[in-house]
Motif scaffolding. Sequence first.
Motif, PDB file in Angstrom:
ATOM      1  N   GLY A  96       0.791  -1.221   0.000  1.00 20.30           N
ATOM      2  CA  GLY A  96       0.000   0.000   0.000  1.00 20.30           C
ATOM      3  C   GLY A  96       0.827   1.277   0.000  1.00 20.30           C
ATOM      4  N   THR A  97       2.151   1.107   0.103  1.00 18.68           N
ATOM      5  CA  THR A  97       3.021   2.275   0.144  1.00 18.68           C
ATOM      6  C   THR A  97       3.623   2.569  -1.221  1.00 18.68           C
ATOM      7  N   PHE A  98       4.249   3.737  -1.342  1.00 19.18           N
ATOM      8  CA  PHE A  98       4.934   4.117  -2.574  1.00 19.18           C
ATOM      9  C   PHE A  98       6.368   3.588  -2.521  1.00 19.18           C
ATOM     10  N   ASP A  99       6.602   2.476  -3.209  1.00 24.99           N
ATOM     11  CA  ASP A  99       7.924   1.832  -3.110  1.00 24.99           C
ATOM     12  C   ASP A  99       8.903   2.306  -4.177  1.00 24.99           C
ATOM     13  N   ILE A 100       8.394   2.731  -5.312  1.00 23.33           N
ATOM     14  CA  ILE A 100       9.235   3.196  -6.419  1.00 23.33           C
ATOM     15  C   ILE A 100       8.758   4.595  -6.806  1.00 23.33           C
ATOM     16  N   LEU A 126      11.194   5.095   0.532  1.00 26.47           N
ATOM     17  CA  LEU A 126      10.434   4.388   1.560  1.00 26.47           C
ATOM     18  C   LEU A 126      11.370   3.751   2.581  1.00 26.47           C
ATOM     19  N   LEU A 127      11.091   4.016   3.866  1.00 30.27           N
ATOM     20  CA  LEU A 127      11.875   3.416   4.951  1.00 30.27           C
ATOM     21  C   LEU A 127      11.095   2.322   5.679  1.00 30.27           C
ATOM     22  N   ILE A 128       9.885   2.677   6.099  1.00 27.14           N
ATOM     23  CA  ILE A 128       9.074   1.849   6.989  1.00 27.14           C
ATOM     24  C   ILE A 128       7.657   1.771   6.445  1.00 27.14           C
ATOM     25  N   TYR A 129       7.052   0.590   6.500  1.00 27.33           N
ATOM     26  CA  TYR A 129       5.639   0.440   6.166  1.00 27.33           C
ATOM     27  C   TYR A 129       4.961  -0.383   7.258  1.00 27.33           C
ATOM     28  N   GLY A 130       3.639  -0.321   7.326  1.00 26.63           N
ATOM     29  CA  GLY A 130       2.931  -1.050   8.373  1.00 26.63           C
ATOM     30  C   GLY A 130       3.358  -0.640   9.761  1.00 26.63           C
ATOM     31  N   ALA A 131       3.755   0.598   9.898  1.00 20.53           N
ATOM     32  CA  ALA A 131       4.193   1.218  11.157  1.00 20.53           C
ATOM     33  C   ALA A 131       5.557   0.733  11.650  1.00 20.53           C
ATOM     34  N   SER A 132       5.930  -0.527  11.365  1.00 19.41           N
ATOM     35  CA  SER A 132       7.145  -1.059  11.987  1.00 19.41           C
ATOM     36  C   SER A 132       7.983  -1.978  11.102  1.00 19.41           C
ATOM     37  N   SER A 133       7.572  -2.210   9.874  1.00 15.55           N
ATOM     38  CA  SER A 133       8.330  -3.101   8.988  1.00 15.55           C
ATOM     39  C   SER A 133       9.292  -2.295   8.124  1.00 15.55           C
ATOM     40  N   ALA A 164      11.499  -1.415   4.944  1.00 18.27           N
ATOM     41  CA  ALA A 164      11.476  -1.696   3.514  1.00 18.27           C
ATOM     42  C   ALA A 164      12.791  -2.375   3.113  1.00 18.27           C
ATOM     43  N   THR A 165      12.794  -2.928   1.923  1.00 20.22           N
ATOM     44  CA  THR A 165      13.968  -3.648   1.423  1.00 20.22           C
ATOM     45  C   THR A 165      15.202  -2.756   1.430  1.00 20.22           C
ATOM     46  N   GLY A 166      16.271  -3.273   2.021  1.00 18.77           N
ATOM     47  CA  GLY A 166      17.553  -2.571   1.988  1.00 18.77           C
ATOM     48  C   GLY A 166      17.720  -1.484   3.034  1.00 18.77           C
ATOM     49  N   ILE A 167      16.743  -1.301   3.896  1.00 17.61           N
ATOM     50  CA  ILE A 167      16.848  -0.245   4.914  1.00 17.61           C
ATOM     51  C   ILE A 167      17.609  -0.785   6.131  1.00 17.61           C
ATOM     52  N   PRO A 168      18.636  -0.058   6.591  1.00 19.15           N
ATOM     53  CA  PRO A 168      19.447  -0.532   7.725  1.00 19.15           C
ATOM     54  C   PRO A 168      18.624  -0.675   9.003  1.00 19.15           C
ATOM     55  N   ASP A 169      19.069  -1.576   9.870  1.00 17.64           N
ATOM     56  CA  ASP A 169      18.280  -1.848  11.076  1.00 17.64           C
ATOM     57  C   ASP A 169      18.411  -0.772  12.144  1.00 17.64           C
ATOM     58  N   ARG A 170      19.192   0.277  11.884  1.00 13.99           N
ATOM     59  CA  ARG A 170      19.198   1.406  12.825  1.00 13.99           C
ATOM     60  C   ARG A 170      17.897   2.206  12.724  1.00 13.99           C
ATOM     61  N   PHE A 171      17.136   1.982  11.645  1.00  7.64           N
ATOM     62  CA  PHE A 171      15.832   2.613  11.496  1.00  7.64           C
ATOM     63  C   PHE A 171      14.756   1.668  12.047  1.00  7.64           C
TER      64      PHE A 171
END
Lengths: 118, 109
Positions: free
Chosen positions: A103-107, B47-54, B56-63
């Motif tokens: 549901g987010t903007f990924d690209i 995009l860093l975070i989705y679903g409040a706490s997940s 995104a691909t490739g985002i470091p775990d310091r986030f």
Amino acid sequence: EVQLVQSGAEVKKPGESLKISCKGSGYSFTRYWIGWVRQMPGKGLEWMGIIYPGDSDTRYSPSFQGQVTISADKSISTAYLQWSSLKASDTAMYYCARRDSTGTFDIWGQGTMVTVSS
Amino acid sequence: EIVLTQSPGTLSLSPGERATLSCRASQSVSSSYLAWYQQKPGQAPRLLIYGASSRATGIPDRFSGSGSGTDFTLTISRLEPEDFAVYYCQQYGGSPPWTFGQGTKVEIK
């Protein structure tokens, strides 16, 4: 590579029309919503609207309803944002972005700068 | 329409410090459909975070992201030089519009 490539910067006069584009590649264009986001100079992100290229289902933010038109041509994997009569206040960077399965903007596209000035 | 209010407007910190950013919604965000994006000057948001706490691909775990209902937080555990940027929250639950907050700038102190 999944990417969105937007058309180049535009300089227009008030009252002119404009259509900018966003071409998707590297994925099935018809299966993901494409949204448009405005960023006025030095300001934050504003969600304008979104289209599903598969059937052209389109939703607008009330703030932008009637001010812009969002469309898509799935045969060439391209979404569009257009104005019939530009105003100086339309000066902004416009981004297109793909809405993914979460549901987010990924690209995101690289942005198209639109300048409206007399 | 859900209004998102981010605080503070600007956060002045040094590399290595912890950053805590807040995002408050005017009404409950359904199913924690809350995302965080990072934007650097001259670049598109990422995009860093989705679903409040997940993450995104490739985002470091310091986030990391947390929260539910109307109150959400983005935490950067130890700021790296590349983390100085503007951060936006976005709610994407229910019907559109899927609004953004006004942003928090994390600047070098």
